[in-house]
Each structure stands twice: as C-alpha cells, then as structure tokens.
Design a protein around this motif. Structure first.
Motif, PDB file in Angstrom:
ATOM      1  N   VAL B 117      45.587  79.872  31.086  1.00 37.55           N
ATOM      2  CA  VAL B 117      45.602  79.355  32.467  1.00 37.55           C
ATOM      3  C   VAL B 117      45.043  80.422  33.396  1.00 37.55           C
ATOM      4  CG1 VAL B 117      47.136  78.641  34.332  1.00 37.55           C
ATOM      5  CG2 VAL B 117      47.561  77.852  31.978  1.00 37.55           C
ATOM      6  N   LEU B 118      45.502  81.661  33.181  1.00 37.51           N
ATOM      7  CA  LEU B 118      44.948  82.830  33.877  1.00 37.51           C
ATOM      8  C   LEU B 118      44.753  83.918  32.826  1.00 37.51           C
ATOM      9  CD1 LEU B 118      47.179  82.783  37.094  1.00 37.51           C
ATOM     10  CD2 LEU B 118      44.731  82.247  36.981  1.00 37.51           C
ATOM     11  N   ALA B 119      43.605  84.601  32.910  1.00 39.54           N
ATOM     12  CA  ALA B 119      43.233  85.552  31.865  1.00 39.54           C
ATOM     13  C   ALA B 119      44.278  86.661  31.735  1.00 39.54           C
ATOM     14  CB  ALA B 119      41.866  86.153  32.174  1.00 39.54           C
ATOM     15  N   GLU B 120      44.470  87.104  30.502  1.00 42.51           N
ATOM     16  CA  GLU B 120      45.428  88.186  30.239  1.00 42.51           C
ATOM     17  C   GLU B 120      44.668  89.510  30.111  1.00 42.51           C
ATOM     18  OE1 GLU B 120      47.396  86.522  26.856  1.00 42.51           O
ATOM     19  OE2 GLU B 120      48.231  84.886  28.039  1.00 42.51           O
ATOM     20  N   ASP B 121      44.358  89.893  28.866  1.00 38.60           N
ATOM     21  CA  ASP B 121      43.705  91.195  28.688  1.00 38.60           C
ATOM     22  C   ASP B 121      42.214  91.094  28.398  1.00 38.60           C
ATOM     23  OD1 ASP B 121      44.107  89.960  26.326  1.00 38.60           O
ATOM     24  OD2 ASP B 121      45.054  91.653  25.299  1.00 38.60           O
ATOM     25  N   VAL B 122      41.690  89.864  28.378  1.00 43.18           N
ATOM     26  CA  VAL B 122      40.267  89.714  28.086  1.00 43.18           C
ATOM     27  C   VAL B 122      39.733  88.506  28.856  1.00 43.18           C
ATOM     28  CG1 VAL B 122      40.747  88.325  26.013  1.00 43.18           C
ATOM     29  CG2 VAL B 122      38.557  89.507  26.219  1.00 43.18           C
ATOM     30  N   VAL B 123      38.485  88.593  29.295  1.00 49.99           N
ATOM     31  CA  VAL B 123      37.801  87.404  29.828  1.00 49.99           C
ATOM     32  C   VAL B 123      36.642  87.101  28.888  1.00 49.99           C
ATOM     33  CG1 VAL B 123      38.443  87.576  32.249  1.00 49.99           C
ATOM     34  CG2 VAL B 123      36.464  88.858  31.412  1.00 49.99           C
ATOM     35  N   ARG B 124      36.436  85.790  28.622  1.00 50.98           N
ATOM     36  CA  ARG B 124      35.444  85.382  27.625  1.00 50.98           C
ATOM     37  C   ARG B 124      34.263  84.637  28.217  1.00 50.98           C
ATOM     38  NH1 ARG B 124      40.486  84.576  25.122  1.00 50.98           N
ATOM     39  NH2 ARG B 124      40.796  85.868  23.264  1.00 50.98           N
ATOM     40  N   TYR B 125      34.278  84.360  29.531  1.00 52.61           N
ATOM     41  CA  TYR B 125      33.078  83.801  30.152  1.00 52.61           C
ATOM     42  C   TYR B 125      33.056  84.149  31.633  1.00 52.61           C
ATOM     43  CZ  TYR B 125      35.734  79.760  32.070  1.00 52.61           C
ATOM     44  OH  TYR B 125      36.614  78.946  32.753  1.00 52.61           O
ATOM     45  N   GLN B 126      31.845  84.151  32.169  1.00 52.18           N
ATOM     46  CA  GLN B 126      31.702  84.388  33.604  1.00 52.18           C
ATOM     47  C   GLN B 126      32.286  83.188  34.330  1.00 52.18           C
ATOM     48  OE1 GLN B 126      27.956  83.599  35.284  1.00 52.18           O
ATOM     49  NE2 GLN B 126      28.140  85.068  36.958  1.00 52.18           N
ATOM     50  N   GLY B 127      33.261  83.449  35.211  1.00 49.72           N
ATOM     51  CA  GLY B 127      33.907  82.350  35.918  1.00 49.72           C
ATOM     52  C   GLY B 127      35.300  82.043  35.405  1.00 49.72           C
ATOM     53  N   GLU B 128      35.738  82.768  34.382  1.00 55.39           N
ATOM     54  CA  GLU B 128      37.096  82.518  33.868  1.00 55.39           C
ATOM     55  C   GLU B 128      38.134  82.876  34.936  1.00 55.39           C
ATOM     56  OE1 GLU B 128      37.780  83.795  29.918  1.00 55.39           O
ATOM     57  OE2 GLU B 128      39.939  83.451  30.041  1.00 55.39           O
ATOM     58  N   PRO B 129      39.109  82.003  35.173  1.00 54.11           N
ATOM     59  CA  PRO B 129      40.115  82.280  36.212  1.00 54.11           C
ATOM     60  C   PRO B 129      40.978  83.485  35.850  1.00 54.11           C
ATOM     61  CG  PRO B 129      40.053  79.936  35.691  1.00 54.11           C
ATOM     62  CD  PRO B 129      39.226  80.634  34.651  1.00 54.11           C
ATOM     63  N   VAL B 130      41.168  84.370  36.838  1.00 56.47           N
ATOM     64  CA  VAL B 130      41.925  85.595  36.633  1.00 56.47           C
ATOM     65  C   VAL B 130      43.159  85.653  37.534  1.00 56.47           C
ATOM     66  CG1 VAL B 130      41.829  88.122  36.833  1.00 56.47           C
ATOM     67  CG2 VAL B 130      39.872  86.866  35.895  1.00 56.47           C
ATOM     68  N   GLU B 295      31.585  76.948  42.723  1.00 57.56           N
ATOM     69  CA  GLU B 295      32.762  77.087  41.864  1.00 57.56           C
ATOM     70  C   GLU B 295      32.839  75.937  40.864  1.00 57.56           C
ATOM     71  OE1 GLU B 295      36.572  77.401  43.853  1.00 57.56           O
ATOM     72  OE2 GLU B 295      37.423  78.366  42.069  1.00 57.56           O
ATOM     73  N   SER B 296      32.377  74.773  41.280  1.00 60.33           N
ATOM     74  CA  SER B 296      32.395  73.626  40.366  1.00 60.33           C
ATOM     75  C   SER B 296      31.548  73.912  39.132  1.00 60.33           C
ATOM     76  CB  SER B 296      31.889  72.372  41.093  1.00 60.33           C
ATOM     77  OG  SER B 296      31.899  71.252  40.232  1.00 60.33           O
ATOM     78  N   PHE B 297      30.412  74.568  39.309  1.00 58.30           N
ATOM     79  CA  PHE B 297      29.575  74.907  38.144  1.00 58.30           C
ATOM     80  C   PHE B 297      30.320  75.836  37.171  1.00 58.30           C
ATOM     81  CE2 PHE B 297      25.919  73.278  40.529  1.00 58.30           C
ATOM     82  CZ  PHE B 297      25.169  72.713  39.515  1.00 58.30           C
ATOM     83  N   TYR B 298      31.210  76.677  37.706  1.00 57.31           N
ATOM     84  CA  TYR B 298      31.998  77.551  36.836  1.00 57.31           C
ATOM     85  C   TYR B 298      33.299  76.887  36.392  1.00 57.31           C
ATOM     86  CZ  TYR B 298      28.914  81.276  38.420  1.00 57.31           C
ATOM     87  OH  TYR B 298      27.818  82.039  38.678  1.00 57.31           O
ATOM     88  N   GLY B 299      33.677  75.839  37.091  1.00 61.74           N
ATOM     89  CA  GLY B 299      35.023  75.309  36.932  1.00 61.74           C
ATOM     90  C   GLY B 299      35.169  74.157  35.961  1.00 61.74           C
ATOM     91  N   HIS B 300      34.093  73.674  35.382  1.00 63.69           N
ATOM     92  CA  HIS B 300      34.230  72.630  34.364  1.00 63.69           C
ATOM     93  C   HIS B 300      33.266  72.883  33.207  1.00 63.69           C
ATOM     94  CE1 HIS B 300      31.155  70.706  37.111  1.00 63.69           C
ATOM     95  NE2 HIS B 300      30.539  70.608  35.954  1.00 63.69           N
ATOM     96  N   VAL B 301      33.563  72.212  32.094  1.00 60.74           N
ATOM     97  CA  VAL B 301      32.722  72.366  30.896  1.00 60.74           C
ATOM     98  C   VAL B 301      31.403  71.625  31.088  1.00 60.74           C
ATOM     99  CG1 VAL B 301      34.741  72.574  29.425  1.00 60.74           C
ATOM    100  CG2 VAL B 301      33.688  70.318  29.789  1.00 60.74           C
ATOM    101  N   HIS B 302      30.414  71.950  30.294  1.00 60.25           N
ATOM    102  CA  HIS B 302      29.079  71.347  30.395  1.00 60.25           C
ATOM    103  C   HIS B 302      28.709  70.682  29.079  1.00 60.25           C
ATOM    104  CE1 HIS B 302      29.087  73.836  33.944  1.00 60.25           C
ATOM    105  NE2 HIS B 302      29.286  74.895  33.191  1.00 60.25           N
ATOM    106  N   ARG B 303      27.507  70.096  29.062  1.00 60.13           N
ATOM    107  CA  ARG B 303      27.000  69.556  27.800  1.00 60.13           C
ATOM    108  C   ARG B 303      26.551  70.712  26.899  1.00 60.13           C
ATOM    109  NH1 ARG B 303      25.529  64.666  26.741  1.00 60.13           N
ATOM    110  NH2 ARG B 303      24.517  63.959  28.636  1.00 60.13           N
TER     111      ARG B 303
END
Lengths: 170, 784
Positions: B117-130, B295-303
């Motif tokens: 839900v919120l990143a812990e010790d690692v982020v795995r993509y640009q835009g991951e909620p922290v 933010e929408s471009f970062y906030g949902h999955v894509h094809r």
C-alpha cells in the motif's frame, strides 16, 4: 496573497473569498461555487472537459486564473438548460447515444453549443474542426457528430443543409 | 424522465447515514417503454448533459480534507529512511502517513498480494506510493508532501522482459521474476510445411486514458469502519483488499460506486482506495483524493508492452499447418492481472484460425517498468497484432489476397482451439470478413476538390495531396468473454416490485459497476422485458448486496444481465402465484404484460398495482455462467473459456510518405453480438473500441526510458480526436449463443482487437513497408 473574486456565473452574482492566486477558474467553479459540471481531466487545456464561456468566448477553465474572471461573465454547462427543458444540444446528445461515461460531455456540449451559435448548419468537417479540442475516450465520436447534426437541424430547420453524413451504420 | 431524488429505501439505511456526503450517486429512474432489443435513453444521460451527474471527482463533504500521494521518483531504489518531521509543521496539514501507519497487511493485488500500500524498504517503479498527506487545501497538501525527505539508494532498473526470461536479471520479488509462463502444445511440435513466414513484432505500452481521473471520498464511520465512494470496476474486490490493508472486518469497509469517467481496465486494480481510507481513519475527517492527469499515468496499470516472435507454416494453398510463437509480456513491477493476460495471449495466440499443430510459449514477467494489467482486449490485442501481421505475410508468400488467406483458415462453429476446446456456438469469422470486404470503398482523394482537413496532417496544412498514397488492410480477432480458467464467476441481483402512486415500479440493485458502457440502461430493459413494467429504478451500486464481479472481460451484460433476469423470473413467479390465487387460475396460464397479469386461457386480467396493494415482492438471485477449467500448465490443454467474441475490420488509410503522417480515411467493422440488447449502445461500443485500436495503431504509447515515463500528459500522450477518428461502416450480426442469456455475446472488447492490425495492414499496403511495431510513428514511414 489571498484575493476576493466577484464573478457572474450563469446570470448569478457570485463572490469567493480567500482565493489563492494559483487557483484556476475551474477550481473556483468546482470547489468554491458548487458547480462541478466543468470537469478536470488534464489541467493543460488539452482535453476540453472544462470548456465554459467567459464573456461569451469558449475557454478552458483550467487555463484561466480565478482572478482573471473578476468582474466577468461565466456560463457553464449548468447554465444551458432552461429549467427542466434541456437545450437542443443537450437533448440531441441524450437521444443519439452521444453520452457514455459522460465525463467529456459537459465540455463537448458547451463547445457544440458555441458552434451552433456561430454556424447554422455546419458541415461534418466544420463540426470536426470545432470539436477537435475536446477529447472523448468512449464513443469514437460518431454519435457526437450525429448529436450535433441533429441539434443543428432542429435549431435551424430551414437553414442551409450540411453535407451528407459521412458514414453509415446500423 | 430522470428522477435525481433518492427516496429512502429501508434496505439501504445504515448507521452512517448522518455522515453521508452532500453530493453522492443517486438512484436512476425512468418510466418509458423499452425492453431488450430497443434503445431507450440512458437513465443518467440527462444528468450527464446538464453537468449534474456526480462523478467521483465531484464528491463533496462539508468537513472534507484533501489527500495527496508522495511517489517514488526512481524506478528501482532502496529506501534508507523517510523523515516526515518538516511536512508535519506545515499549517493546515492533518496527517502524514507512511508504511508504518498501515494497520493491516501492507500488501494488495488482484491475483497475488505482492504490492505494498505504501513502500517499505524498496521501490520497484517510478511512481510507487511512498507516503500520504492530508490537509485542508490540496495545494497545502502538495507543499507539505514536497517537504517529506526520503533517502533513496538508487539501483539499476530491470527493464528488458526478454532478458528476464533468459534469467539475466537480478531478483525483484522473492518468488522469482517470472509471473507466469504458459505453454500451449497441440499436435506435432516438429511439423513442417512448404511455405514458412517468420516475424518479430512489438507492441508499445498503451494507456487506458479514461477521462475521469482516479478519485474518491472516504468517510470515517461511527463503528470504526469507513464508507468509501469511489470510481472503480469491481466493488467487492476493492472491498476485500481495502479491509485486509486496514485490518478491518470486511463489513466495516463499505463501498458505493460513484460516477465513473471511463475505465477500460485501468480501474480494476486499487489506486487511491486504501490511501483515502487510511487518511480518513487517521484524521477522523472525510478525505477526498483526486489524481491529476500526470498522477493518473503513474497511478494505474497499463496495457502490457510485448515482443512476439512468430513462425507460420502453411501448405502451398495457404492452409495453416503449424504456428509456433514466443510471446514476452512486460508486467512491470507488480503482478496485477498479468497471469490472466498471459493466459489470453497464449490461448488466443493463433487467432480465429484452424491450426492443427501449435507450440506457443507466453511469459509475463516482473521488471521495474510501470505495472501493467488490464486494458480492453487483455492479452488478445498484443497477439492479434502479431498473428494478423503474419497472415498478411503468408498471403503474400502464397500469392493470394489478405481476405482470401483468412477465409481459407477461418475458424467456425465446431473448430478446435489450440487448447483442445471445441467452439460450440457461432464463430462467423468468414462471414465477418466477407461483409467488411463487400463494403463500397471511399472515393479516392481528388486534389482539386479535397478539403485539407481530410488529408494527412489535416488542419496543419502539410500537404495538398502530393506524396499521399492510399492503402486498404484487413484484420480479424478473437476474444474470450467472461472470466476463464475455472474462476468462480458469478453475479448477484435484487429485483423489487411494488406499487407507487398507482403505477407498478420495479427497482434493481446490484454491485455491478456502470463505467459508461450503459449497463444501467440494459438492466432496466431486462426488467421491462421480464416483468412487463415501464418504471424501473436502478439503485446506486454498492457492497450492501452480493458480489457482481468485475466490469471487464466484456462480461457484465452477460453476467449481471443474467442475474437480473434470474431475479426477475423469481419475482415473476411470485406475482403469477399471487394472481393465480386472485383469479382462481393456474399460474402456468398467466403472463405479465403492460403492468397487469393476463390469462392466456380466458383473457382474465388483474392489475399488478391492485394485486400488490401495499406489499412489495423482492427476490435476490446469484447467477453463474457454465463452468470452465484451468488449462494444463505444461500443455495448455483445457476448456478454459466460456464464450468467444469476434470482430473484423477493413481500414482505408491515406499516408503522406514524405512526412510519415497517416490519416485513417474509413473503418468498416462487422461484429457478431449474439443479440443486440441495446442496438445504439452496441454501435457505441464498436465505434469507441475501434477508436482505441486506432490509437494503438498510429498514436498511443507510454514512452519508457530506463524505467521512466517520458510523456505522462495529454500534451505528449496522444489519443484520437474527432479529427483522427474516421466515419465507420458497421454491420452487426445477431447469431444467438444458446448458452448465454438472450443469446447475447460480449461486445466491448472485440472491436479494439481487430482495428489495430487492419490499420497497420493498410499502411503497409500503401507504403510497402514491413512495419512490425505499433504504434507506427512518422519515422517508421519516412525512415528518418
């Protein structure tokens, strides 16, 4: 710096206090004046969802600072219908199926309303050019074109007929 | 016609009613004729054209504050520390939260709970909620957000899906980097053929680009729970995930669907749902969150972007002997629905053709690119671009036309798919192709007459016809309808009938998400047809009733339509029993029509309103489609799918070869819909779906560089405008599927699948270029 904005919206004198200078006319309408009809979909003037009249001229409300509306006249999608009776453009959108999710609809309705105020019976290329600033993701635009043709024929039944519909469908 | 008032309804009263927002979704009522097969107006259309429809971003509560999300600027990094001290000092800030504030399990995911839900010790993509901030004004929240100090140790991002399959990437998740590998094996793996064509194709990352950004309002409830008003595609799957993250019983998390500004798959995963609820529970205030476009471009999955390597073998007449393929789908940082997308791309990987020998391998993998999941067409889109491109190559190799090669191989009823499943309802692939091929072609460009707006470049006035060439291309596709692979796919509906002011009124309640497609209209039509009433109300969709499943896989008219029909039948049976007692007749001699019960034996009638008096008849039904089964993990054999949808397109394009600009002149489409429940809405789906396929063909791509999105705006990510979308010629076939309610076939996805390959084939025909990647960009045409 905090400002007060006085603006006439859909014929009513409105006042907003404590307006932050960075606020847009769109924020003023939606969050301070209780008029969420104009939509916020890009905040860059690319999608047309926030199209309103400012002193009779179409603008993207997201690109107009709230302070710029001081002392001016704004007309939004909420100000098009005559009470319970829809504007012919609105009615045509309902009848032709031009509304799906409806998020683009307020902007397109205002833009089409403006076109028909300027051009009696627009041709399809004229309609397309006039609506090119309004993105729709659901309809593929065909039924929006149908709606504008229908509204034009009703508003100006004796006007110059537009060119024949481009497509066919059943 | 539309009644925006929301009369109190005992079944919806809650102890949270006092804290309900001021602007909320409303009951939709129309009293008109219009059963199944007609096109009554949408019950929400008048509200929408007036600007009065309550979209999720329009929700408002007197006491509400605004929430914002701090996102990772890096595609891959370790988080050494997060310091929120400075942010808390900003006047007007109500809360600043990080992963340590998540009270339940800090994981969610549609198929696998692998995403924090919120990143812990690692982020795995640009835009991951922290981190999250709530404040009195959205700008205050944004300013405070910028004062959160996150110390990152930047890592190299994994960005190449094929390298991941080859095992050449560091581990991104504990279980490995392969989300799913699905082989399909049928017939002879070593089959040979005299004609062989090969190709490698690439599909860029497409965005759903729904116009209404992610948004919702979370209202803390007196019982310690939360009421969430939100734009989503599947209320109950959101509810389950939110409850787990909040550490609350499911019944303390109640969701109501708010106006949804389009979805197309992009709202199947959670976005702001848990975040808004967390902030609401911590602040004790209603919290509104609205993403902006970036933010929408970062906030949902894509094809899923894809690389597809294909080899087709055929006899000298072009009849397919074998297809071998490797499909690589980049799932990005988290699993989302990647496993199901893999299944579709694999099982539908040879297209709507009969192929005796098949060897397909499809992989979906983790990378540090943006997470990918559901988008209209869902795995079938990527495969279709490749197999249709191959069919055109095969046609050329054999020396026949593009329609003829497809006709010679077209699947039909009784054909066996590569999974071994036999197609047991209409599969009019050949008929659809013949229909689009038979349409008259648009007249050629006459430079003396042409309106510049109708040339490539349009109003930019870049050509007067010089350098412009025309091409025609074809595409046909296949899509599974409803959820597959043994998923317990069902929907729930409640139908109530009572007399209101002397008129019989029916009410429908489901949790099925109306996202713009017109489900609310179709549900009304079904009730009218089954119960013979005019006045039908659709209650706001919420979780106070059972699950309806997702508005995806073109399934909702099939599934919730089926549930509403079943509930209507139960109501009808009760009404007929009541009338039988009243008339001294047998229920089997009675029918419902025109607000009355009529005897087919002697014409006796009893008015429904009189029969009901002050009583109401209410029934709830849970409804399932026939069962499917998982496919074998090694051979891919199994009856995985419920139903198939087919559409074919013919595209006509003009290409300015000097500038590389394409104008699609016309699209013809033929689609079998089984039964056109609402013909106007069916056309709307075909037109809108075709437009999204056009976007993928020539415009739309989220451009990624080293894991970063380079064009997260409508200025740089272009979707078709009314100038880009051509007129369409459409044929709708209604070949009933005897297994489906009313014989209907899911409509939404097939037109998106076949328009892309048809348009690219037309550009190839115009230019003679190979064009193996979509979207086709100007430089692919000019070679510069």
């Amino acid at each position: 710096m905090i400002v007060r904005v006085n603006v006439t919206v859909n014929g009513e004198q409105c006042q907003a206090d404590d307006v932050w200078p960075g606020e847009s006319l769109l924020y003023l309408l939606r969050e301070r004046l209780g008029l969420p009809g104009a939509k916020n979909a890009c905040e860059q003037g690319e999608c047309g969802s926030c199209t309103v009249y400012l002193d009779g001229v179409l603008v993207c409300a997201c690109l107009v600072a709230a302070g710029q509306a001081q002392g001016r006249q704004v007309r939004t999608v909420e100000g098009l219908a005559d009470g319970a009776e829809l504007d012919p453009v609105q009615q045509a959108f309902v009848e032709t199926g031009a509304v799906q999710c409806g998020f683009c609809t307020p902007g397109l309705v205002v833009a089409a309303h403006d076109l028909l105020n300027r051009v009696d019976r627009p041709t399809d290329p004229e309609i397309r050019e006039a609506l090119a600033g309004n993105l729709c993701r659901c309809t593929g635009y065909e039924k929006i074109l149908e709606a504008v043709r229908l509204a034009a024929s009703r508003r100006n039944p004796g006007g110059r007929p537009g060119e024949a519909a481009e497509g066919e469908s059943r | 016609m539309t009644n925006p008032s929301n009369p109190s309804n005992p079944s919806r009263t809650r102890d949270t009613a006092l804290s309900a927002p001021a602007r909320v979704p409303t009951e939709l009522t129309t009293s008109v004729p219009g059963g199944v097969g007609s096109s009554p107006h949408r019950p929400d259309a008048a509200l929408k054209v007036r600007g009065e429809f309550a979209f999720a971003s329009d929700l408002w509560h007197e006491d509400m504050v605004w929430g914002v999300t701090l996102r990772s600027p890096h595609p891959h990094a370790l988080i050494r520390s997060i310091d929120i001290t400075d942010a808390l000092t900003v006047p007007g800030v109500r809360a600043v939260l990080t992963h340590t504030d998540v009270p339940g399990t800090n994981r969610y995911g549609l198929e696998r709970p692998d995403q924090p839900v919120l990143a812990e010790d690692v982020v795995r993509y640009q835009g991951e909620p922290v981190a999250l901030v709530a404040a009195d004004h959205p700008e205050t929240a944004r300013r405070a957000m910028r004062r959160i100090a996150v110390d990152y140790q930047v890592l190299d991002p994994v960005v190449d899906a094929e390298a991941v399959v080859a095992g050449a990437a560091p581990l991104l998740h504990p279980g490995g980097n392969i989300v799913r590998h699905q082989p399909i094996r049928r017939g002879d793996p070593d089959a040979t053929a005299p004609v062989v064509v090969r190709g490698t194709y690439r599909v860029g990352m497409q965005d759903q680009a729904f116009l209404g950004p992610e948004s919702g309002l979370a209202v803390p409830a007196p019982d310690g729970g939360v009421d969430l008003y939100v734009a989503t595609q599947w209320l109950h799957v959101d509810q389950r995930q939110v409850a787990i993250a909040l550490g609350l019983p499911v019944d303390r998390v109640r969701l109501t669907l708010s106006g949804v500004g389009g979805a197309f798959g992009g709202r199947e995963d959670l976005s702001m749902q848990v975040h808004a609820c967390l902030l609401a529970l911590y602040t004790g205030r209603p919290v509104k969150m609205v993403y902006n476009r970036q933010e929408s471009f970062y906030g949902h999955v894509h094809r899923h972007p894809a690389t597809l390597r294909y080899e087709h073998g055929a006899d000298r007449d072009g009849r397919l002997v074998y297809v071998r393929a490797e499909i690589f789908l980049d799932g990005g940082a988290y699993a989302s629905s990647t496993p199901a997308v893999v299944a579709n791309a694999a099982t539908l990987g040879v297209g709507p053709y009969e192929v005796p020998n098949v060897a397909v391998d499809c992989w979906g993998v983790y990378t540090n690119n943006p997470p990918c999941g559901a988008m209209r067409g869902f795995g079938a889109v990527q495969a279709a671009f490749a197999y249709e491109s191959q069919m055109d190559r095969l046609a050329e190799a054999v020396g026949v036309g593009p329609v003829e090669i497809r006709l010679r191989n077209a699947m039909r009823r009784g054909s066996t798919l590569p999974t071994g499943q036999v197609v047991d309802s209409a599969a009019p692939v050949a008929e659809l192709l013949r229909r689009v091929a038979a349409k008259p072609l648009p007249p050629p460009v006459d430079p003396a007459e042409v309106d510049l707006r109708q040339l490539p470049g349009g109003v930019a006035n870049t050509t007067h016809g010089e350098g412009v060439v025309r091409g025609v291309g074809y595409g046909v596709g296949i899509k599974n309808i409803c959820f597959s692979e043994g998923f317990d796919d069902f929907s729930t509906a409640r139908v109530r009938v009572e007399a209101v002011g002397g008129e019989v009124a029916a009410t429908v309640h489901t949790a099925a998400c109306e996202v713009g497609q017109g489900l609310v209209t179709v549900l009304q039509q079904i009730v009218r047809t089954e119960l013979g009433v005019r006045r039908v109300s659709v209650l706001p969709m919420d979780t106070s009733i059972g699950d309806a499943g997702s508005t995806s896989a073109s399934r909702q008219t099939y599934m919730t339509g089926g549930a509403v029909r079943a509930a209507s039948h139960a109501v009808r049976d009760r009404l007929l029993a009541m009338a039988a007692a009243e008339l001294g007749a047998t229920a089997t001699d009675l029918v419902l029509a025109g607000g009355a019960v009529l005897s087919t034996r002697d014409g006796a009638a009893v008015d429904l309103a009189a029969l009901l008096g002050a009583d109401a008849v209410e029934r709830t039904a849970e409804w399932r489609h026939r069962a499917t089964e998982a496919v074998d993990p090694v051979t891919g054999q199994g009856n995985a799918h419920v139903q198939y949808g087919f559409a074919a397109h013919r595209a006509v394009v003009d290409v300015d070869t000097e500038l590389g600009l394409v104008r699609v002149v016309e699209l013809a489409c033929a689609q079998d819909v089984g039964r056109a429940m609402n013909p106007q809405a069916v056309l709307g789906q075909i037109q809108g779906g075709s437009a999204q396929g056009l976007g993928l063909a020539v415009m739309e791509e989220i451009q990624i560089s080293a894991g970063r999105i380079r064009n997260p705006s409508f200025t740089d990510y272009l979707i078709p405008t009314v100038l880009d979308m051509p007129p369409m010629r459409i044929d709708v076939l209604e070949l009933a599927d005897e297994h489906a309610p009313y014989g209907l076939r899911g409509v939404g996805e097939p037109p998106t699948i076949s328009s892309t390959p048809a348009i690219v084939a037309a550009i190839r025909a115009a230019t003679g270029l190979a064009l193996t990647r979509v979207p086709v960009r100007p430089e692919h045409i000019t070679g510069t």
